[in-house]
Design an enzyme around this catalytic site. Sequence first.
Site, mmCIF file in Angstrom:
data_model
loop_
_atom_site.group_PDB
_atom_site.id
_atom_site.type_symbol
_atom_site.label_atom_id
_atom_site.label_comp_id
_atom_site.label_asym_id
_atom_site.label_seq_id
_atom_site.Cartn_x
_atom_site.Cartn_y
_atom_site.Cartn_z
ATOM 1 C CD GLU A 57 -1.611 -2.448 1.428
ATOM 2 O OE1 GLU A 57 -2.267 -3.368 0.905
ATOM 3 O OE2 GLU A 57 -0.617 -2.649 2.161
ATOM 4 C CG HIS A 87 2.233 -12.784 -0.191
ATOM 5 N ND1 HIS A 87 2.684 -12.033 0.862
ATOM 6 C CD2 HIS A 87 1.085 -12.204 -0.610
ATOM 7 C CE1 HIS A 87 1.846 -11.029 1.071
ATOM 8 N NE2 HIS A 87 0.873 -11.116 0.196
ATOM 9 N NE ARG A 126 19.916 -6.165 4.400
ATOM 10 C CZ ARG A 126 20.308 -7.436 4.476
ATOM 11 N NH1 ARG A 126 19.780 -8.230 5.383
ATOM 12 N NH2 ARG A 126 21.219 -7.909 3.662
#
Length: 154
Positions: A57, A87, A126
Site C-alpha cells: 500500500e 507472495h 538492517r
Amino acid sequence: MLYEGDFSPPDGRFVLVAARFNGFIVDQLVAGATDAFRRHGVSDDRIDLVRVPGAYEIPLVAQRLGASGTFAAVVCLGCVIRGDTDHYDHVAGAATSGIAQAALASGVPVVFGVLTCDTLEQAIHRAGAKAGNKGFEAAVCAVEMVNLLKKLPG
C-alpha cells in the site's frame, strides 16, 4: 559543471510512509529516519508520519503525498520477509516499482526504505542491529536529493 546534493539542513516538510505489517521492524526504521532528519536540521514539527497496512500500500500513498505539493520528500519504510510462497516476490516487486513510479509521477524525491529480506534475522540487522539502520540511510538520501534538486536546472 558538477551537480551534487549535500547534507546541509534542507527546507520544507518531510513525510514518512510506514507500513504497519512487521511493525516491530518498521518502527525501528521510523526511529532511525527521524533521528537522521533531526541530525540534519529537520525539526520534529516538519516531519509527518503516515501509517499504511503493508508495503504493498505504500506506493499509492507515496504518490498522493508527493503530488500534494506539501512535502519536499517522501520516505517509504516497510519490511517484506520471504516466506514459503511467492507472495514475497509479488509484494516486494510491487512496492519497488510502485515507489519508483511515485517518484517519477510526482517529481519529488520518493525514497525507497523498504527492507526485502530472506529472514527475520536479516531484517533485524538492517533495522539497527548490525548492518546500520536503513531508515536512517533513507532519510539521509532524502536530504541529499532535496538539496540536489534545488541545484539542478529546469
